[in-house]
Design a protein around this motif. Structure first.
Motif, PDB file in Angstrom:
ATOM      1  N   ALA A  92       0.833  -1.207   0.000  1.00 19.52           N
ATOM      2  CA  ALA A  92       0.000   0.000   0.000  1.00 19.52           C
ATOM      3  C   ALA A  92       0.870   1.261   0.000  1.00 19.52           C
ATOM      4  O   ALA A  92       2.021   1.252   0.443  1.00 19.52           O
ATOM      5  N   THR A  93       0.307   2.344  -0.532  1.00 16.34           N
ATOM      6  CA  THR A  93       0.970   3.658  -0.507  1.00 16.34           C
ATOM      7  C   THR A  93       0.196   4.575   0.428  1.00 16.34           C
ATOM      8  O   THR A  93      -0.980   4.341   0.722  1.00 16.34           O
ATOM      9  N   ASN A  94       0.840   5.620   0.887  1.00 21.60           N
ATOM     10  CA  ASN A  94       0.220   6.526   1.853  1.00 21.60           C
ATOM     11  C   ASN A  94      -0.871   7.358   1.192  1.00 21.60           C
ATOM     12  O   ASN A  94      -0.594   8.102   0.243  1.00 21.60           O
ATOM     13  N   PRO A  95      -2.136   7.261   1.667  1.00 20.42           N
ATOM     14  CA  PRO A  95      -3.222   8.046   1.069  1.00 20.42           C
ATOM     15  C   PRO A  95      -3.062   9.525   1.386  1.00 20.42           C
ATOM     16  O   PRO A  95      -2.546   9.914   2.422  1.00 20.42           O
ATOM     17  N   GLY A  96      -3.543  10.362   0.476  1.00 21.54           N
ATOM     18  CA  GLY A  96      -3.491  11.795   0.684  1.00 21.54           C
ATOM     19  C   GLY A  96      -2.155  12.424   0.361  1.00 21.54           C
ATOM     20  O   GLY A  96      -1.972  13.631   0.552  1.00 21.54           O
ATOM     21  N   ARG A  97      -1.198  11.620  -0.133  1.00 15.04           N
ATOM     22  CA  ARG A  97       0.119  12.152  -0.463  1.00 15.04           C
ATOM     23  C   ARG A  97       0.407  11.965  -1.952  1.00 15.04           C
ATOM     24  O   ARG A  97      -0.169  11.081  -2.590  1.00 15.04           O
ATOM     25  N   PRO A  98       1.311  12.760  -2.505  1.00 15.82           N
ATOM     26  CA  PRO A  98       1.659  12.598  -3.931  1.00 15.82           C
ATOM     27  C   PRO A  98       2.163  11.196  -4.229  1.00 15.82           C
ATOM     28  O   PRO A  98       2.889  10.595  -3.434  1.00 15.82           O
ATOM     29  N   GLY A  99       1.759  10.664  -5.383  1.00 18.31           N
ATOM     30  CA  GLY A  99       2.163   9.312  -5.761  1.00 18.31           C
ATOM     31  C   GLY A  99       1.263   8.225  -5.213  1.00 18.31           C
ATOM     32  O   GLY A  99       1.507   7.036  -5.456  1.00 18.31           O
ATOM     33  N   TYR A 100       0.197   8.607  -4.510  1.00 19.32           N
ATOM     34  CA  TYR A 100      -0.698   7.603  -3.939  1.00 19.32           C
ATOM     35  C   TYR A 100      -1.426   6.835  -5.039  1.00 19.32           C
ATOM     36  O   TYR A 100      -1.907   7.402  -6.014  1.00 19.32           O
ATOM     37  N   GLN A 101      -1.508   5.507  -4.856  1.00 19.19           N
ATOM     38  CA  GLN A 101      -2.327   4.637  -5.700  1.00 19.19           C
ATOM     39  C   GLN A 101      -3.047   3.653  -4.799  1.00 19.19           C
ATOM     40  O   GLN A 101      -2.464   3.132  -3.842  1.00 19.19           O
ATOM     41  N   SER A 102      -4.289   3.392  -5.115  1.00 19.48           N
ATOM     42  CA  SER A 102      -5.032   2.415  -4.322  1.00 19.48           C
ATOM     43  C   SER A 102      -4.534   1.009  -4.633  1.00 19.48           C
ATOM     44  O   SER A 102      -3.886   0.759  -5.658  1.00 19.48           O
ATOM     45  N   ILE A 103      -4.838   0.087  -3.737  1.00 15.92           N
ATOM     46  CA  ILE A 103      -4.431  -1.314  -3.912  1.00 15.92           C
ATOM     47  C   ILE A 103      -4.999  -1.887  -5.203  1.00 15.92           C
ATOM     48  O   ILE A 103      -4.288  -2.545  -5.976  1.00 15.92           O
ATOM     49  N   LEU A 104      -6.286  -1.632  -5.457  1.00 18.37           N
ATOM     50  CA  LEU A 104      -6.899  -2.192  -6.670  1.00 18.37           C
ATOM     51  C   LEU A 104      -6.317  -1.556  -7.921  1.00 18.37           C
ATOM     52  O   LEU A 104      -6.185  -2.226  -8.954  1.00 18.37           O
ATOM     53  N   SER A 105      -5.957  -0.289  -7.862  1.00 23.06           N
ATOM     54  CA  SER A 105      -5.336   0.353  -9.025  1.00 23.06           C
ATOM     55  C   SER A 105      -4.024  -0.337  -9.383  1.00 23.06           C
ATOM     56  O   SER A 105      -3.769  -0.666 -10.552  1.00 23.06           O
ATOM     57  N   MET A 106      -3.196  -0.599  -8.372  1.00 23.64           N
ATOM     58  CA  MET A 106      -1.910  -1.261  -8.622  1.00 23.64           C
ATOM     59  C   MET A 106      -2.113  -2.711  -9.054  1.00 23.64           C
ATOM     60  O   MET A 106      -1.401  -3.218  -9.931  1.00 23.64           O
ATOM     61  N   LEU A 107      -3.107  -3.380  -8.460  1.00 23.97           N
ATOM     62  CA  LEU A 107      -3.325  -4.793  -8.774  1.00 23.97           C
ATOM     63  C   LEU A 107      -3.834  -4.969 -10.205  1.00 23.97           C
ATOM     64  O   LEU A 107      -3.338  -5.837 -10.951  1.00 23.97           O
ATOM     65  N   VAL A 108      -4.808  -4.161 -10.615  1.00 24.97           N
ATOM     66  CA  VAL A 108      -5.342  -4.263 -11.979  1.00 24.97           C
ATOM     67  C   VAL A 108      -4.258  -3.911 -12.997  1.00 24.97           C
ATOM     68  O   VAL A 108      -4.127  -4.561 -14.051  1.00 24.97           O
ATOM     69  N   ALA A 109      -3.454  -2.886 -12.692  1.00 28.75           N
ATOM     70  CA  ALA A 109      -2.358  -2.514 -13.593  1.00 28.75           C
ATOM     71  C   ALA A 109      -1.318  -3.627 -13.678  1.00 28.75           C
ATOM     72  O   ALA A 109      -0.734  -3.867 -14.741  1.00 28.75           O
ATOM     73  N   ALA A 110      -1.086  -4.340 -12.569  1.00 27.10           N
ATOM     74  CA  ALA A 110      -0.119  -5.439 -12.563  1.00 27.10           C
ATOM     75  C   ALA A 110      -0.614  -6.609 -13.407  1.00 27.10           C
ATOM     76  O   ALA A 110       0.172  -7.302 -14.061  1.00 27.10           O
ATOM     77  N   VAL A 111      -1.939  -6.845 -13.408  1.00 24.90           N
ATOM     78  CA  VAL A 111      -2.496  -7.993 -14.132  1.00 24.90           C
ATOM     79  C   VAL A 111      -2.707  -7.668 -15.610  1.00 24.90           C
ATOM     80  O   VAL A 111      -2.375  -8.468 -16.501  1.00 24.90           O
ATOM     81  N   PHE A 112      -3.244  -6.473 -15.930  1.00 26.07           N
ATOM     82  CA  PHE A 112      -3.621  -6.149 -17.309  1.00 26.07           C
ATOM     83  C   PHE A 112      -2.825  -4.988 -17.915  1.00 26.07           C
ATOM     84  O   PHE A 112      -2.918  -4.761 -19.122  1.00 26.07           O
ATOM     85  N   GLY A 113      -2.084  -4.257 -17.106  1.00 26.84           N
ATOM     86  CA  GLY A 113      -1.443  -3.048 -17.618  1.00 26.84           C
ATOM     87  C   GLY A 113      -2.426  -1.896 -17.631  1.00 26.84           C
ATOM     88  O   GLY A 113      -3.632  -2.062 -17.377  1.00 26.84           O
ATOM     89  N   LYS A 114      -1.934  -0.711 -17.968  1.00 24.75           N
ATOM     90  CA  LYS A 114      -2.788   0.470 -17.949  1.00 24.75           C
ATOM     91  C   LYS A 114      -3.369   0.740 -19.335  1.00 24.75           C
ATOM     92  O   LYS A 114      -3.069   1.736 -19.988  1.00 24.75           O
ATOM     93  N   GLY A 115      -4.226  -0.177 -19.734  1.00 22.09           N
ATOM     94  CA  GLY A 115      -4.925  -0.036 -21.008  1.00 22.09           C
ATOM     95  C   GLY A 115      -6.395   0.231 -20.791  1.00 22.09           C
ATOM     96  O   GLY A 115      -6.818   0.738 -19.743  1.00 22.09           O
ATOM     97  N   PHE A 116      -7.189  -0.157 -21.815  1.00 22.09           N
ATOM     98  CA  PHE A 116      -8.626   0.108 -21.754  1.00 22.09           C
ATOM     99  C   PHE A 116      -9.272  -0.576 -20.554  1.00 22.09           C
ATOM    100  O   PHE A 116     -10.087   0.025 -19.842  1.00 22.09           O
ATOM    101  N   PHE A 117      -8.921  -1.867 -20.304  1.00 28.04           N
ATOM    102  CA  PHE A 117      -9.561  -2.601 -19.220  1.00 28.04           C
ATOM    103  C   PHE A 117      -9.235  -1.958 -17.861  1.00 28.04           C
ATOM    104  O   PHE A 117     -10.078  -1.932 -16.960  1.00 28.04           O
ATOM    105  N   TYR A 118      -8.010  -1.455 -17.727  1.00 26.09           N
ATOM    106  CA  TYR A 118      -7.620  -0.808 -16.477  1.00 26.09           C
ATOM    107  C   TYR A 118      -8.535   0.387 -16.195  1.00 26.09           C
ATOM    108  O   TYR A 118      -9.098   0.512 -15.094  1.00 26.09           O
ATOM    109  N   TYR A 119      -8.703   1.251 -17.168  1.00 25.25           N
ATOM    110  CA  TYR A 119      -9.515   2.437 -16.946  1.00 25.25           C
ATOM    111  C   TYR A 119     -10.999   2.098 -16.812  1.00 25.25           C
ATOM    112  O   TYR A 119     -11.732   2.766 -16.070  1.00 25.25           O
TER     113      TYR A 119
END
Length: 624
Positions: free
Chosen positions: A279-306
């Protein structure tokens, strides 16, 4: 079509209520969004506390999630029985009231109201957190976005249960579908890679280890993760919203919700460990939610990610709808027992309890403003109320089965007893672990809420005692009432007041207080505009009484005259007609009529039951 019709829809007839009933397909988005959306912020809340352990902390997420899922299954079986036992809506308040008494029911009500307010605030802030993860440039605008979403949800709920269900149907199933797809695809990557999958999009570098593992830390992680258990109560509160057979439909809805959530929590926890997501620190620059990082890890930041992030944002934001569906119903149940104002029991133009919806929106907005719309700041306040309500409900069900003692009552009592035990222990764990971080606010809010309940109940009881009547009606009163009307000068307002008073009684007394520059002019106007028309009609004209006031008091001479008149005529009712100028702006109305309000209040204090007040309004539109 006016603006109100456009925003919330045209009014619905009471006879149209059956069309507003829902089935399991709509029940899942209406009553299950809070539970389902906790798959997004529950693991996030737990992993945020494991940041000091870096990658070492990720290995603990599976056993903690397993404990939370087990606890949820126990609570699920308990609430299935609650739904069957209380088909009219068996929330914690109802169960505690019938089985544990008034004090326990008020505690359950305060805990539930607290939980629903926090449910709405946490859901919206978590949804905006998901949006900020995908678009970091929106971080400074977190609070305005939260408030905007709150307004949209409020309007949707004011439009009615059925329309809210239809509006939330597609986003809910899109959310479930994208997350299940992520879980299945992630598990396949883990299997194909021999248990060591490579993220498609590189994960942020884990922080350095700054803390050692301790039982206290794991206890706090479990307490934060228990936010994933909220939402079970919602279905049992809203049984009456389902179409016939209501109990079966409610139980099916609850079963589907629990099954989907268990699969999501288990799958997300396993993939977080497999991919090494920290996890990253919420409310600070560079924050990403757990699901954001997990979906990006599985599919990359393409159409399905968004697409997935968009569905998470929408569902997390709309998860507040669970609170908006249940908070008004709970307020209505409490108001029916005189612990809240009766206005909470009134159904609005769209067959929903509008007052409860609006009050919840205001309280939720206050929380978002206070905590800046950041989920992590709200989580410590969250689980105490939910688990306290769970505990009271399950213990109340144990007493229900003990008293009823029907077929298989021992098994039913054991199920609810186990639920009461585990949720009771969880209350203590959450309270101890989160007390310093903000749980004390919840402990302070609940007693204050109970004090408010008690004050409202005391007020209604006093009103009932004062208004209770055992005196029969007098069909033909021996004497007509005396109508008294205070006046300042001759005007349209005075004329309408005199005409109104004359309809009430043949004996009218007009009161004018000295000193006034208009006294002689008033006497001349009185002779011309009042006495002459009455004599011409062969009627006794109203009498003008001029009251001296050497100290320039206005209200006191009026009250003294009216009270004295009442004493002189002990067998007659005194009706005080108060002329009022009613303008289209409330503050102008207040400025012109403050003396009338004061006179009414003083007559109420100094008068008796034979002195009545009535307003004679003159409506006018003043163009600026």
């Amino acid at each position: 079509m006016n603006i109100l019709d456009l925003l919330v829809g045209k009014p619905l007839k009471t006879s149209e209520e059956r069309a507003e009933k829902i089935g399991p397909a709509q029940g899942i988005p209406i009553f299950g969004l809070d539970a389902l959306s906790s798959a997004a912020y529950g693991p996030e809340a737990a992993l945020s506390l494991l940041i000091p352990l870096s990658l070492l902390g990720v290995r603990y997420i599976i056993p903690i999630s397993a404990a939370i899922i087990t606890l949820r299954i126990i609570v699920y079986f308990s609430y299935r029985q609650t739904i069957a036992a209380y088909p009219s809506g068996g929330g914690s308040y109802t169960v505690a009231r019938f089985n544990l008494g008034a004090p326990a029911s008020l505690l359950a009500a305060a805990a539930l109201l607290t939980d629903y307010i926090l449910t709405a605030a946490v859901g919206i802030s978590a949804g905006v957190g998901a949006l900020v993860s995908a678009v970091p440039s929106l971080l400074p605008h977190t609070l305005p976005i939260c408030l905007g979403i709150l307004i949209v949800i409020t309007i949707l709920n004011l439009r009615g249960v059925r329309e809210a269900g239809l509006a939330f149907l597609a986003p809910t199933y899109l959310f479930v579908g994208t997350l299940l797809t992520t879980v299945v695809a992630g598990l396949m990557h883990v299997l194909l890679s021999g248990g060591h999958p490579t993220p498609v999009t590189p994960l942020p570098p884990p922080p350095s280890v700054t803390e050692a593992v301790s039982y206290w830390l794991l206890l706090k992680v479990f307490a934060s993760g228990c936010t994933a258990l909220t939402g079970v109560e919602a279905v049992s509160n809203g049984v009456k919203a389902f179409r016939v057979p209501a109990v079966k439909n409610a139980q099916r809805t609850l079963t589907v919700i629990i099954f989907i959530l268990a699969v999501l929590l288990a799958g997300i926890s396993y993939l977080v460990k497999a991919y090494g997501v920290v996890a990253t620190n919420p409310g600070r620059p560079g924050y990403q939610s757990i699901l954001s990082m997990l979906v990006a890890a599985v599919f990359g930041k393409g159409f399905f990610y968004y697409l997935t992030i968009a569905s998470i944002l929408i569902v997390l934001s709309l998860s507040a709808n669970t609170a908006f569906a249940d908070f008004p119903r709970l307020c209505r149940a409490i108001a029916q027992n005189n612990y809240l104002p009766h206005a909470f029991g009134y159904r609005g133009r769209r067959l929903v309890y509008s007052y409860g919806i609006v009050v919840l929106a205001v309280l939720c907005a206050g929380l978002l403003l206070l905590f800046g719309g950041v989920t992590d700041r709200l989580i410590p306040l969250y689980a105490v109320g939910a688990f306290l309500a769970f505990t009271l409900s399950q213990f109340g069900m144990v007493m229900h089965w003990w008293r009823k003692k029907g077929r298989h009552w021992v098994k039913s009592a054991l199920v609810n007893g186990l639920g009461s035990l585990v949720t009771g222990i969880t209350v203590i764990v959450v309270l101890v672990a989160k007390f310093v971080e903000g749980a004390w606010v919840t402990l302070l809010f609940m007693p204050l809420t109970i004090v408010f309940f008690t004050a409202v109940r005391r007020h209604y009881h006093a009103v009932k005692v004062l208004t209770t009547c055992r005196i029969p009606v007098r069909p033909n009163p021996s004497q007509a009432p005396i109508a008294v009307i205070p006046i300042d000068r001759w005007s349209n307002i005075t004329r309408q007041g005199i005409e109104f008073a004359a309809r009430l009684s043949p004996q009218v007394i007009a009161l004018h207080v000295e000193p006034a520059e208009h006294t002689e002019l008033l006497r001349a106007d009185w002779e011309r505009y009042v006495e002459q028309p009455f004599r011409a009609a062969g009627q006794q004209p109203p009498k003008l009484e001029v009251l001296p006031s050497p100290y320039r008091f206005i209200i006191i001479p009026l009250v003294q005259f009216i009270v004295t008149l009442s004493k002189k005529h002990p067998n007659r009712t005194i009706i005080v007609v108060i002329p009022e100028l009613v303008e289209d702006r409330w503050y102008e109305y207040f400025l012109h009529n403050q003396r009338g309000r004061l006179l009414e209040w003083m007559l109420l204090v100094h008068g008796n039951e034979r002195i009545r007040t009535v307003s004679a309004p003159w409506y006018v539109h003043v163009r600026s």
